[in-house]
Write an enzyme that holds these catalytic residues in place. Structure first.
Site, PDB file in Angstrom:
ATOM      1  N   ARG A   1       0.816  -1.218   0.000  1.00  0.00           N
ATOM      2  CA  ARG A   1       0.000   0.000   0.000  1.00  0.00           C
ATOM      3  C   ARG A   1       0.849   1.267   0.000  1.00  0.00           C
ATOM      4  O   ARG A   1       0.326   2.368   0.104  1.00  0.00           O
ATOM      5  CB  ARG A   1      -0.906   0.009   1.246  1.00  0.00           C
ATOM      6  CG  ARG A   1      -1.810  -1.203   1.357  1.00  0.00           C
ATOM      7  CD  ARG A   1      -2.859  -1.231   0.266  1.00  0.00           C
ATOM      8  NE  ARG A   1      -3.710  -2.418   0.359  1.00  0.00           N
ATOM      9  CZ  ARG A   1      -4.614  -2.751  -0.561  1.00  0.00           C
ATOM     10  NH1 ARG A   1      -4.770  -1.985  -1.627  1.00  0.00           N
ATOM     11  NH2 ARG A   1      -5.331  -3.841  -0.419  1.00  0.00           N
TER      12      ARG A   1
ATOM     13  N   HIS B   1       6.044  -9.169  -6.785  1.00  0.00           N
ATOM     14  CA  HIS B   1       4.728  -8.591  -7.070  1.00  0.00           C
ATOM     15  C   HIS B   1       4.778  -7.095  -6.828  1.00  0.00           C
ATOM     16  O   HIS B   1       5.199  -6.635  -5.772  1.00  0.00           O
ATOM     17  CB  HIS B   1       3.677  -9.239  -6.162  1.00  0.00           C
ATOM     18  CG  HIS B   1       2.265  -9.080  -6.640  1.00  0.00           C
ATOM     19  ND1 HIS B   1       1.704  -7.848  -6.902  1.00  0.00           N
ATOM     20  CD2 HIS B   1       1.298 -10.006  -6.907  1.00  0.00           C
ATOM     21  CE1 HIS B   1       0.453  -8.029  -7.316  1.00  0.00           C
ATOM     22  NE2 HIS B   1       0.186  -9.321  -7.326  1.00  0.00           N
TER      23      HIS B   1
ATOM     24  N   TYR C   1      -0.048  -2.932  -4.881  1.00  0.00           N
ATOM     25  CA  TYR C   1      -1.419  -2.780  -5.368  1.00  0.00           C
ATOM     26  C   TYR C   1      -1.744  -1.335  -5.749  1.00  0.00           C
ATOM     27  O   TYR C   1      -2.666  -1.092  -6.531  1.00  0.00           O
ATOM     28  CB  TYR C   1      -2.415  -3.209  -4.291  1.00  0.00           C
ATOM     29  CG  TYR C   1      -2.428  -4.690  -4.001  1.00  0.00           C
ATOM     30  CD1 TYR C   1      -2.394  -5.640  -5.026  1.00  0.00           C
ATOM     31  CD2 TYR C   1      -2.501  -5.146  -2.685  1.00  0.00           C
ATOM     32  CE1 TYR C   1      -2.426  -6.990  -4.752  1.00  0.00           C
ATOM     33  CE2 TYR C   1      -2.538  -6.502  -2.400  1.00  0.00           C
ATOM     34  CZ  TYR C   1      -2.496  -7.428  -3.439  1.00  0.00           C
ATOM     35  OH  TYR C   1      -2.528  -8.764  -3.156  1.00  0.00           O
TER      36      TYR C   1
ATOM     37  N   HIS D   1      -0.694  -5.841 -11.548  1.00  0.00           N
ATOM     38  CA  HIS D   1      -2.079  -5.673 -11.978  1.00  0.00           C
ATOM     39  C   HIS D   1      -2.089  -4.566 -13.030  1.00  0.00           C
ATOM     40  O   HIS D   1      -1.595  -3.447 -12.753  1.00  0.00           O
ATOM     41  CB  HIS D   1      -2.958  -5.280 -10.798  1.00  0.00           C
ATOM     42  CG  HIS D   1      -3.093  -6.346  -9.758  1.00  0.00           C
ATOM     43  ND1 HIS D   1      -3.910  -6.208  -8.656  1.00  0.00           N
ATOM     44  CD2 HIS D   1      -2.539  -7.583  -9.652  1.00  0.00           C
ATOM     45  CE1 HIS D   1      -3.842  -7.304  -7.915  1.00  0.00           C
ATOM     46  NE2 HIS D   1      -3.013  -8.154  -8.501  1.00  0.00           N
TER      47      HIS D   1
ATOM     48  N   GLU E   1      -1.193  -9.691 -15.002  1.00  0.00           N
ATOM     49  CA  GLU E   1      -2.044 -10.631 -14.266  1.00  0.00           C
ATOM     50  C   GLU E   1      -3.475 -10.596 -14.789  1.00  0.00           C
ATOM     51  O   GLU E   1      -4.017  -9.522 -15.071  1.00  0.00           O
ATOM     52  CB  GLU E   1      -2.026 -10.292 -12.772  1.00  0.00           C
ATOM     53  CG  GLU E   1      -2.818 -11.283 -11.932  1.00  0.00           C
ATOM     54  CD  GLU E   1      -2.629 -11.081 -10.441  1.00  0.00           C
ATOM     55  OE1 GLU E   1      -3.483 -11.559  -9.672  1.00  0.00           O
ATOM     56  OE2 GLU E   1      -1.621 -10.454 -10.040  1.00  0.00           O
TER      57      GLU E   1
ATOM     58  N   ASP F   1      -4.457 -16.047 -12.632  1.00  0.00           N
ATOM     59  CA  ASP F   1      -4.957 -16.201 -11.269  1.00  0.00           C
ATOM     60  C   ASP F   1      -6.262 -16.993 -11.317  1.00  0.00           C
ATOM     61  O   ASP F   1      -7.222 -16.560 -11.957  1.00  0.00           O
ATOM     62  CB  ASP F   1      -5.183 -14.813 -10.644  1.00  0.00           C
ATOM     63  CG  ASP F   1      -5.562 -14.878  -9.174  1.00  0.00           C
ATOM     64  OD1 ASP F   1      -6.594 -15.500  -8.859  1.00  0.00           O
ATOM     65  OD2 ASP F   1      -4.827 -14.311  -8.342  1.00  0.00           O
TER      66      ASP F   1
ATOM     67  N   HIS G   1      -9.297 -15.129  -9.984  1.00  0.00           N
ATOM     68  CA  HIS G   1      -9.661 -14.017 -10.863  1.00  0.00           C
ATOM     69  C   HIS G   1     -10.355 -14.499 -12.134  1.00  0.00           C
ATOM     70  O   HIS G   1     -11.382 -13.927 -12.530  1.00  0.00           O
ATOM     71  CB  HIS G   1      -8.420 -13.215 -11.241  1.00  0.00           C
ATOM     72  CG  HIS G   1      -7.813 -12.472 -10.094  1.00  0.00           C
ATOM     73  ND1 HIS G   1      -6.656 -11.730 -10.236  1.00  0.00           N
ATOM     74  CD2 HIS G   1      -8.177 -12.354  -8.800  1.00  0.00           C
ATOM     75  CE1 HIS G   1      -6.350 -11.184  -9.073  1.00  0.00           C
ATOM     76  NE2 HIS G   1      -7.244 -11.562  -8.179  1.00  0.00           N
TER      77      HIS G   1
ATOM     78  N   HIS H   1      -1.291 -18.049 -10.146  1.00  0.00           N
ATOM     79  CA  HIS H   1      -1.704 -17.783  -8.771  1.00  0.00           C
ATOM     80  C   HIS H   1      -2.804 -18.795  -8.453  1.00  0.00           C
ATOM     81  O   HIS H   1      -3.870 -18.768  -9.080  1.00  0.00           O
ATOM     82  CB  HIS H   1      -2.259 -16.367  -8.627  1.00  0.00           C
ATOM     83  CG  HIS H   1      -1.211 -15.319  -8.541  1.00  0.00           C
ATOM     84  ND1 HIS H   1      -1.474 -13.984  -8.791  1.00  0.00           N
ATOM     85  CD2 HIS H   1       0.106 -15.380  -8.222  1.00  0.00           C
ATOM     86  CE1 HIS H   1      -0.366 -13.287  -8.631  1.00  0.00           C
ATOM     87  NE2 HIS H   1       0.605 -14.106  -8.288  1.00  0.00           N
TER      88      HIS H   1
ATOM     89  N   ASP I   1     -13.523 -11.042  -6.827  1.00  0.00           N
ATOM     90  CA  ASP I   1     -12.115 -11.160  -6.406  1.00  0.00           C
ATOM     91  C   ASP I   1     -11.979 -11.294  -4.890  1.00  0.00           C
ATOM     92  O   ASP I   1     -11.397 -10.433  -4.225  1.00  0.00           O
ATOM     93  CB  ASP I   1     -11.293  -9.976  -6.905  1.00  0.00           C
ATOM     94  CG  ASP I   1      -9.801 -10.119  -6.565  1.00  0.00           C
ATOM     95  OD1 ASP I   1      -9.384 -11.224  -6.185  1.00  0.00           O
ATOM     96  OD2 ASP I   1      -9.077  -9.116  -6.667  1.00  0.00           O
TER      97      ASP I   1
ATOM     98  N   HIS J   1     -10.467 -14.218  -2.441  1.00  0.00           N
ATOM     99  CA  HIS J   1      -9.773 -15.499  -2.415  1.00  0.00           C
ATOM    100  C   HIS J   1     -10.239 -16.369  -1.249  1.00  0.00           C
ATOM    101  O   HIS J   1     -10.587 -15.864  -0.183  1.00  0.00           O
ATOM    102  CB  HIS J   1      -8.271 -15.290  -2.301  1.00  0.00           C
ATOM    103  CG  HIS J   1      -7.680 -14.557  -3.457  1.00  0.00           C
ATOM    104  ND1 HIS J   1      -6.316 -14.439  -3.644  1.00  0.00           N
ATOM    105  CD2 HIS J   1      -8.247 -13.898  -4.498  1.00  0.00           C
ATOM    106  CE1 HIS J   1      -6.080 -13.744  -4.745  1.00  0.00           C
ATOM    107  NE2 HIS J   1      -7.239 -13.390  -5.267  1.00  0.00           N
TER     108      HIS J   1
ATOM    109  N   GLU K   1      -1.987 -17.526  -2.836  1.00  0.00           N
ATOM    110  CA  GLU K   1      -2.328 -16.233  -2.246  1.00  0.00           C
ATOM    111  C   GLU K   1      -3.597 -16.373  -1.407  1.00  0.00           C
ATOM    112  O   GLU K   1      -4.426 -15.479  -1.345  1.00  0.00           O
ATOM    113  CB  GLU K   1      -2.570 -15.184  -3.330  1.00  0.00           C
ATOM    114  CG  GLU K   1      -1.367 -14.848  -4.172  1.00  0.00           C
ATOM    115  CD  GLU K   1      -1.706 -13.815  -5.227  1.00  0.00           C
ATOM    116  OE1 GLU K   1      -0.889 -12.925  -5.451  1.00  0.00           O
ATOM    117  OE2 GLU K   1      -2.797 -13.904  -5.832  1.00  0.00           O
TER     118      GLU K   1
END
Length: 278
Positions: free
Chosen positions: A37, A67, A70, A107, A142, A176, A179, A211, A224, A226, A256
């Site tokens: 973040r 990765h 986000y 992403h 992704e 993913d 996803h 993923h 989305d 998980h 994940e």
């Protein structure tokens, strides 16, 4: 051999992540390049990197996946946010030159009411600028669930990005499972059809990582969220088919799921028990 790992915290360094991976039975892992973040990354420690590379070689750790945070949005209507995404990814890729066996996943972005077509153009422009510098790390787009204004909700949208990138050889795709299922691709009842469509639109040679996540929501929900392996709407039998499919089984899989290390260890043990050695 099943190449499987999970998401680990990078706060203690690469060697610590390598040791955690081995402790839970993993032979690869994924990590955020910096606070997911936030923006600033801590300084690279060359000694830690050297020790990690030696440890990884001794324990068969390979194909780790970095990765991006986000917060990055290469499709933002705000030029400052696009610049922040570019500067962050450029810095990440420069740092990853010290990890020759790593890939870099991000992403694609959200068009935020500008429309998918403009979002795609902005993401491709971002990648073209990024690839003006020679990096050895493969960058992975992704697959996304399609919530809100996410770009990458379909194989066609990813194809449209790739078509506009000059250095296509620098790009791959990370699929993913949560996803794509939430995005409307029925990997439970039609895995063959989904992979055939992926191959037709993107080419399976571009698929570099998976993923592996179950989904709390139903097919085509675009949510989305998980779930732990076998505890969602994809289910354990579908997961078994995915890890054993001839087109996927040699790829690295990254968990994940909503777990701590003991939970990841149990999932890794479970998936290894379902993997059919050839």
């Amino acid at each position: 051999m099943l190449r499987i790992g999970c998401h680990l915290s990078s706060s203690k360094g690469y060697l610590a992540m390598g040791k955690e991976a081995v402790k839970i039975g993993a032979n690869t892992f994924q990590f955020f390049t910096r606070n997911p973040r936030g923006g600033r990354a801590k300084a690279l420690d060359p000694v830690d990197v050297e020790k990690y590379l030696a440890f990884a070689g001794e324990h068969g750790i390979a194909k780790i996946l970095a990765h991006a945070p986000y917060t990055l949005n290469a499709a933002s209507k705000d030029e400052g946010l696009r610049r922040f995404a570019f500067d962050t990814m450029q810095d990440d890729l420069r740092r990853l030159e010290h990890l020759p066996d790593a890939m870099y996943n991000f992403h694609p972005g959200s068009h935020v009411a500008q429309g998918a077509d403009l979002g795609i153009e902005l993401i491709a422009e971002h990648l073209n600028r990024l690839f003006e510098e020679e990096f050895s790390t493969t960058v992975l787009l992704e697959t996304m669930a399609g919530k809100g204004s996410e770009v990458g909700r379909s194989f066609e949208e990813l194809r449209n990005i790739i078509d506009r990138v000059e250095r296509k050889d620098r790009l791959g795709v990370c699929l993913d499972t949560c996803h794509v299922f939430d995005g409307g691709y029925d990997i439970v009842n039609g895995l063959d059809a989904v992979l055939n469509e992926f191959d037709r639109i993107l080419g399976l040679e571009r698929l570099r990582a998976v993923h592996l996540n179950d989904s709390l929501n139903s097919l085509g929900s675009h949510k989305d969220r998980h779930a732990k392996i076998g505890e969602g709407n994809i289910g354990l039998e579908a997961m078994k088919r995915i890890i054993n499919d001839s087109r996927l089984r040699k790829l690295p899989f990254y968990l994940e799921t909503p777990n701590e290390l003991p939970g990841y260890q149990k999932e890794i043990e479970l998936l290894r028990s379902l993997y059919e050695e050839t």
